[in-house]
Design a protein around this motif. Structure first.
Motif, PDB file in Angstrom:
ATOM      1  N   GLU A 163       0.832  -1.180  -0.015  1.00 44.51           N
ATOM      2  CA  GLU A 163      -0.055   0.026   0.000  1.00 44.51           C
ATOM      3  C   GLU A 163       0.890   1.258   0.029  1.00 44.51           C
ATOM      4  O   GLU A 163       1.754   1.207   0.779  1.00 44.51           O
ATOM      5  CB  GLU A 163      -1.123   0.021   1.203  1.00 44.51           C
ATOM      6  CG  GLU A 163      -1.911   0.983   1.271  1.00 44.51           C
ATOM      7  CD  GLU A 163      -2.926   0.746   2.374  1.00 44.51           C
ATOM      8  OE1 GLU A 163      -2.926   1.894   3.151  1.00 44.51           O
ATOM      9  OE2 GLU A 163      -3.373  -0.075   2.654  1.00 44.51           O
ATOM     10  N   ARG A 173       2.054   4.743   0.941  1.00 44.86           N
ATOM     11  CA  ARG A 173       1.973   5.788   2.031  1.00 44.86           C
ATOM     12  C   ARG A 173       2.929   6.891   1.816  1.00 44.86           C
ATOM     13  O   ARG A 173       3.994   6.761   1.507  1.00 44.86           O
ATOM     14  CB  ARG A 173       2.362   5.058   3.299  1.00 44.86           C
ATOM     15  CG  ARG A 173       1.379   4.000   3.793  1.00 44.86           C
ATOM     16  CD  ARG A 173       1.708   3.421   5.070  1.00 44.86           C
ATOM     17  NE  ARG A 173       0.911   2.367   5.362  1.00 44.86           N
ATOM     18  CZ  ARG A 173       1.069   1.343   6.225  1.00 44.86           C
ATOM     19  NH1 ARG A 173       2.081   1.727   7.016  1.00 44.86           N
ATOM     20  NH2 ARG A 173       0.200   0.512   6.580  1.00 44.86           N
ATOM     21  N   ARG A 209       4.404  10.003   3.467  1.00 48.31           N
ATOM     22  CA  ARG A 209       4.675  10.582   4.750  1.00 48.31           C
ATOM     23  C   ARG A 209       5.290  11.913   4.504  1.00 48.31           C
ATOM     24  O   ARG A 209       4.931  12.845   5.255  1.00 48.31           O
ATOM     25  CB  ARG A 209       5.700   9.673   5.672  1.00 48.31           C
ATOM     26  CG  ARG A 209       5.275   8.425   6.059  1.00 48.31           C
ATOM     27  CD  ARG A 209       6.107   7.527   6.784  1.00 48.31           C
ATOM     28  NE  ARG A 209       5.989   6.226   6.751  1.00 48.31           N
ATOM     29  CZ  ARG A 209       5.104   5.569   7.812  1.00 48.31           C
ATOM     30  NH1 ARG A 209       4.546   6.171   8.441  1.00 48.31           N
ATOM     31  NH2 ARG A 209       4.835   4.523   7.579  1.00 48.31           N
ATOM     32  N   TRP A 221      -3.630   8.815  -0.259  1.00 49.50           N
ATOM     33  CA  TRP A 221      -2.612   8.082   0.445  1.00 49.50           C
ATOM     34  C   TRP A 221      -1.598   8.842   1.302  1.00 49.50           C
ATOM     35  O   TRP A 221      -0.775   8.160   1.882  1.00 49.50           O
ATOM     36  CB  TRP A 221      -1.819   7.390  -0.724  1.00 49.50           C
ATOM     37  CG  TRP A 221      -2.572   6.567  -1.524  1.00 49.50           C
ATOM     38  CD1 TRP A 221      -3.038   6.968  -2.754  1.00 49.50           C
ATOM     39  CD2 TRP A 221      -3.271   5.359  -1.430  1.00 49.50           C
ATOM     40  NE1 TRP A 221      -3.532   5.819  -3.401  1.00 49.50           N
ATOM     41  CE2 TRP A 221      -4.009   5.054  -2.406  1.00 49.50           C
ATOM     42  CE3 TRP A 221      -3.058   4.415  -0.323  1.00 49.50           C
ATOM     43  CZ2 TRP A 221      -4.645   3.705  -2.627  1.00 49.50           C
ATOM     44  CZ3 TRP A 221      -3.858   3.120  -0.357  1.00 49.50           C
ATOM     45  CH2 TRP A 221      -4.485   3.009  -1.282  1.00 49.50           C
ATOM     46  N   GLN A 222      -1.799   9.974   1.594  1.00 47.21           N
ATOM     47  CA  GLN A 222      -0.905  10.812   2.331  1.00 47.21           C
ATOM     48  C   GLN A 222      -0.984  10.655   3.687  1.00 47.21           C
ATOM     49  O   GLN A 222      -2.146  10.587   4.230  1.00 47.21           O
ATOM     50  CB  GLN A 222      -1.225  12.207   2.056  1.00 47.21           C
ATOM     51  CG  GLN A 222      -0.259  13.085   2.912  1.00 47.21           C
ATOM     52  CD  GLN A 222      -0.239  14.767   2.392  1.00 47.21           C
ATOM     53  OE1 GLN A 222      -1.114  15.036   1.752  1.00 47.21           O
ATOM     54  NE2 GLN A 222       0.670  15.638   2.883  1.00 47.21           N
ATOM     55  N   VAL A 223      -0.081  10.415   4.626  1.00 47.82           N
ATOM     56  CA  VAL A 223      -0.277  10.110   5.889  1.00 47.82           C
ATOM     57  C   VAL A 223      -0.230  11.506   6.753  1.00 47.82           C
ATOM     58  O   VAL A 223       0.551  12.477   6.415  1.00 47.82           O
ATOM     59  CB  VAL A 223       0.819   9.132   6.539  1.00 47.82           C
ATOM     60  CG1 VAL A 223       0.811   9.058   7.878  1.00 47.82           C
ATOM     61  CG2 VAL A 223       1.046   7.854   5.888  1.00 47.82           C
ATOM     62  N   PRO A 224      -1.402  11.421   7.710  1.00 43.84           N
ATOM     63  CA  PRO A 224      -1.418  12.879   8.165  1.00 43.84           C
ATOM     64  C   PRO A 224      -0.034  13.054   9.275  1.00 43.84           C
ATOM     65  O   PRO A 224       0.491  11.980   9.700  1.00 43.84           O
ATOM     66  CB  PRO A 224      -2.539  12.709   9.210  1.00 43.84           C
ATOM     67  CG  PRO A 224      -2.708  11.496   9.384  1.00 43.84           C
ATOM     68  CD  PRO A 224      -2.249  10.765   7.948  1.00 43.84           C
ATOM     69  N   GLN A 225       0.455  14.481   9.551  1.00 46.20           N
ATOM     70  CA  GLN A 225       1.612  14.669  10.199  1.00 46.20           C
ATOM     71  C   GLN A 225       1.479  14.148  11.658  1.00 46.20           C
ATOM     72  O   GLN A 225       0.149  14.372  12.159  1.00 46.20           O
ATOM     73  CB  GLN A 225       1.922  16.163  10.246  1.00 46.20           C
ATOM     74  CG  GLN A 225       2.691  16.394   8.796  1.00 46.20           C
ATOM     75  CD  GLN A 225       3.419  17.574   8.929  1.00 46.20           C
ATOM     76  OE1 GLN A 225       2.956  18.580   9.443  1.00 46.20           O
ATOM     77  NE2 GLN A 225       4.501  17.831   8.247  1.00 46.20           N
ATOM     78  N   ALA A 226       2.303  13.606  12.155  1.00 46.11           N
ATOM     79  CA  ALA A 226       2.430  13.100  13.667  1.00 46.11           C
ATOM     80  C   ALA A 226       2.553  14.383  14.394  1.00 46.11           C
ATOM     81  O   ALA A 226       3.445  15.044  14.200  1.00 46.11           O
ATOM     82  CB  ALA A 226       3.123  12.148  13.770  1.00 46.11           C
TER      83      ALA A 226
END
Length: 156
Positions: free
Chosen positions: A47, A49, A51, A63-68
């Motif tokens: 998948e 991702r 980042r 597909w963008q991962v939210p900022q931690a």
């Protein structure tokens, strides 16, 4: 000779079959997928991702991962600092245990027996010297007493 070679090839084939069956059986018991033959391609894709990359395309933005967000470390540090503070274990302190020993205490301990013997000898020597002086003084004392009597008699 050809019978021996043919028989060896046949035994090798049987051995390979048994090994394949054992491998299949083991993978089924483990719950893992069967061992893939060399030629089969992997149908699963990893998948996507994203980042550190912000895509321009709307289709890729899903597909963008939210900022931690960084977690608050202050509470953890406070807890660790409180845990590091030493609590007084002993309330009363015995000063005899805290007082340091002199650096030569072990030498004194080892020499104590020899000193006892020497102390006895010195006491004997002192007593003998005193006796000798007293003997010498008896004569002097007697002469001093006699001279004092003569002086008293003369002055009367």
């Amino acid at each position: 000779m050809e019978d021996g070679v043919g028989r060896l090839e046949e035994e090798a084939r049987k051995r390979k079959e048994r090994l394949r069956e054992l491998r299949k059986k083991r993978t089924r018991e483990d719950g893992a997928a069967d061992v893939k033959a060399p030629g089969e391609e992997e149908t699963k894709h990893k998948e996507l991702r994203l980042r550190n990359y912000t895509p321009q395309d709307e289709g890729l933005k899903e597909w963008q991962v939210p900022q931690a967000k960084p977690i608050s470390v202050e509470e953890k540090v406070k807890d660790q600092l409180e845990a590091a503070k030493p609590e007084p274990i002993i309330e009363e302190v015995d000063l005899t245990n805290l007082a340091p020993r002199k650096p030569d205490w072990d030498l004194k301990r080892d020499v104590a027996k020899k000193l006892e013997k020497l102390e006895k000898r010195t006491q004997r020597a002192i007593a003998e010297l005193i006796r000798e002086r007293l003997r010498g003084q008896e004569e002097n004392l007697a002469s001093a007493v006699s001279t004092a009597k003569q002086e008293n008699e003369d002055s009367d």
